[in-house]
Design a protein around this motif. Structure first.
Motif, short mmCIF file in Angstrom:
data_model
loop_
_atom_site.label_atom_id
_atom_site.label_comp_id
_atom_site.label_asym_id
_atom_site.label_seq_id
_atom_site.Cartn_x
_atom_site.Cartn_y
_atom_site.Cartn_z
N LYS A 214 36.31 95.52 -32.04
CA LYS A 214 35.69 95.73 -30.74
C LYS A 214 36.28 94.82 -29.66
N ILE A 215 36.75 93.65 -30.07
CA ILE A 215 37.28 92.69 -29.11
C ILE A 215 38.70 93.04 -28.69
N ASP A 216 39.52 93.54 -29.62
CA ASP A 216 40.93 93.81 -29.32
C ASP A 216 41.13 94.85 -28.22
N PRO A 217 40.39 95.98 -28.20
CA PRO A 217 40.56 96.92 -27.08
C PRO A 217 40.23 96.32 -25.72
N VAL A 218 39.18 95.50 -25.65
CA VAL A 218 38.85 94.84 -24.39
C VAL A 218 39.94 93.85 -24.00
N ALA A 219 40.46 93.11 -25.00
CA ALA A 219 41.54 92.16 -24.72
C ALA A 219 42.81 92.88 -24.27
N GLU A 220 43.06 94.07 -24.82
CA GLU A 220 44.24 94.84 -24.42
C GLU A 220 44.15 95.25 -22.95
N LYS A 221 42.96 95.72 -22.53
CA LYS A 221 42.78 96.10 -21.13
C LYS A 221 42.94 94.89 -20.21
N ALA A 222 42.39 93.74 -20.63
CA ALA A 222 42.53 92.53 -19.83
C ALA A 222 43.99 92.08 -19.75
N TRP A 223 44.70 92.20 -20.87
CA TRP A 223 46.11 91.79 -20.89
C TRP A 223 46.96 92.68 -20.00
N VAL A 224 46.69 93.98 -20.00
CA VAL A 224 47.42 94.91 -19.11
C VAL A 224 47.15 94.56 -17.65
N GLU A 225 45.91 94.24 -17.32
CA GLU A 225 45.58 93.88 -15.94
C GLU A 225 46.24 92.56 -15.55
N ILE A 226 46.29 91.60 -16.46
CA ILE A 226 46.97 90.32 -16.18
C ILE A 226 48.46 90.54 -15.93
N LYS A 227 49.07 91.41 -16.72
CA LYS A 227 50.50 91.69 -16.53
C LYS A 227 50.76 92.36 -15.18
N LYS A 228 49.84 93.23 -14.76
CA LYS A 228 49.99 93.87 -13.44
C LYS A 228 49.90 92.84 -12.33
N GLN A 229 48.91 91.95 -12.43
CA GLN A 229 48.75 90.93 -11.40
C GLN A 229 49.93 89.96 -11.39
N TYR A 230 50.45 89.65 -12.57
CA TYR A 230 51.61 88.76 -12.62
C TYR A 230 52.84 89.43 -12.03
N ALA A 231 52.99 90.74 -12.25
CA ALA A 231 54.12 91.47 -11.66
C ALA A 231 54.06 91.42 -10.14
N VAL A 232 52.86 91.57 -9.59
CA VAL A 232 52.70 91.47 -8.13
C VAL A 232 53.01 90.06 -7.66
N PHE A 233 52.51 89.05 -8.37
CA PHE A 233 52.78 87.65 -8.01
C PHE A 233 54.26 87.32 -8.14
N ASP A 234 54.91 87.88 -9.16
CA ASP A 234 56.34 87.65 -9.34
C ASP A 234 57.15 88.27 -8.21
N GLU A 235 56.73 89.45 -7.78
CA GLU A 235 57.47 90.14 -6.72
C GLU A 235 57.29 89.46 -5.37
N LYS A 236 56.08 88.94 -5.10
CA LYS A 236 55.80 88.40 -3.78
C LYS A 236 56.09 86.91 -3.66
N VAL A 237 56.03 86.16 -4.78
CA VAL A 237 56.16 84.71 -4.70
C VAL A 237 57.35 84.19 -5.50
N ILE A 238 57.32 84.44 -6.84
CA ILE A 238 58.32 83.81 -7.72
C ILE A 238 59.72 84.29 -7.41
N SER A 239 59.88 85.58 -7.12
CA SER A 239 61.23 86.10 -6.86
C SER A 239 61.84 85.54 -5.58
N LYS A 240 61.00 85.01 -4.68
CA LYS A 240 61.51 84.45 -3.43
C LYS A 240 61.84 82.97 -3.53
N ILE A 241 61.47 82.34 -4.66
CA ILE A 241 61.80 80.93 -4.86
C ILE A 241 63.25 80.82 -5.31
N PRO A 242 64.06 79.97 -4.67
CA PRO A 242 65.47 79.85 -5.08
C PRO A 242 65.61 79.26 -6.47
N ARG A 243 66.62 79.72 -7.17
CA ARG A 243 66.89 79.22 -8.51
C ARG A 243 67.44 77.81 -8.47
#
Length: 250
Positions: A214-243
């Motif tokens: 019962k816990i794993d399906p809920v964790a999967e949905k949360a993990w997918v949402e975290i990856k979406k939010q991280y992709a947005v953060f990566d596109e708007k913030v991390i990708s603009k930071i110089p290497r």
């Protein structure tokens, strides 16, 4: 006679055909069973598991006595350990009992009882107490020290890798984790924090082991949402930071 022999031959042929049919059906059923087992195993391998684990929770904790302790395989031992930890926390935090007075008072009480018992055994006509000799073995102690040294070196290597600026994602995760720990540490002291972690180790794994389906399906949905939010953060913030300068030179 010939008719009798022909009937025997026909019955023999029928038995052979029946045996072939039964063997073919059994082989087909066994192959279907093996196909079903392979399908089940493939489905299980595709099921999302928390932290990407592939082994049972008991194997994740090492599969020995610590795993049995955290998963409450022996309820008396687990309850006893948790009760002792709760008593120690209550003495230090609630009653504000110091460590040194606690050790001294415990030794005074135990030594006094053993001393009086040993001297009074002749008068009360009972055998004196059997005081076992305590000695720390060398090999387990050295093994523990070696394991601790390996883990400390791994931690230093990880900190060196993060400080070198090679992985921005890991750097941000460590900074966020340290910030959260600092906030928690400002709300409670080290002993209370250690006790909370100890209680969590004795409650969360056993609950997850019991309700993981019962816990794993809920964790999967949360993990997918975290990856979406991280992709947005990566596109708007991390990708603009110089290497780092090293990567620019390469």
């Amino acid at each position: 006679m010939s008719d009798h022999e022909d009937s025997k031959a026909e019955s023999l042929i029928e038995k052979i055909q029946d045996h072939k049919n039964s063997s073919s059906s059994s082989s087909s059923s066994s192959s279907s069973d093996s196909d079903d087992d392979s399908k089940i195993s493939s489905v299980k391998s595709k099921v999302f598991r928390l932290f990407g684990r592939e082994k049972p929770v008991h194997h994740v904790f090492g599969g020995g006595k610590p795993a049995d302790l955290f998963l409450w395989r022996d309820k008396k031992v687990s309850a006893g350990v948790l009760g002792v930890a709760t008593t120690i926390w209550f003495l230090f935090e609630v009653l504000e009992y110091g460590l040194l007075p606690l050790v001294c008072h415990g030794l005074i009480l135990s030594l006094s009882i053993l001393f009086l018992w040993s001297n009074a055994s002749a008068f009360i006509k009972k055998s004196p107490p059997k005081i076992m000799e305590v000695a720390i073995p060398e090999e387990p102690l050295m093994q523990i020290v070696a394991d601790v040294r390996i883990q400390i070196n791994r931690g230093f290597a990880a900190l060196h890798d993060i400080a070198s600026g090679r992985d921005l994602k890991k750097f941000l995760l460590v900074i966020a984790g340290l910030w959260v720990v600092s906030i928690i540490g400002s709300c409670c002291n080290f002993l209370t924090l250690f006790y909370i972690l100890f209680v969590l180790l004795h409650t969360v794994p056993v609950i997850y082991d019991k309700y993981e389906d019962k816990i794993d399906p809920v964790a999967e949905k949360a993990w997918v949402e975290i990856k979406k939010q991280y992709a947005v953060f990566d596109e708007k913030v991390i990708s603009k930071i110089p290497r780092s300068l090293n990567k620019k030179k390469v």
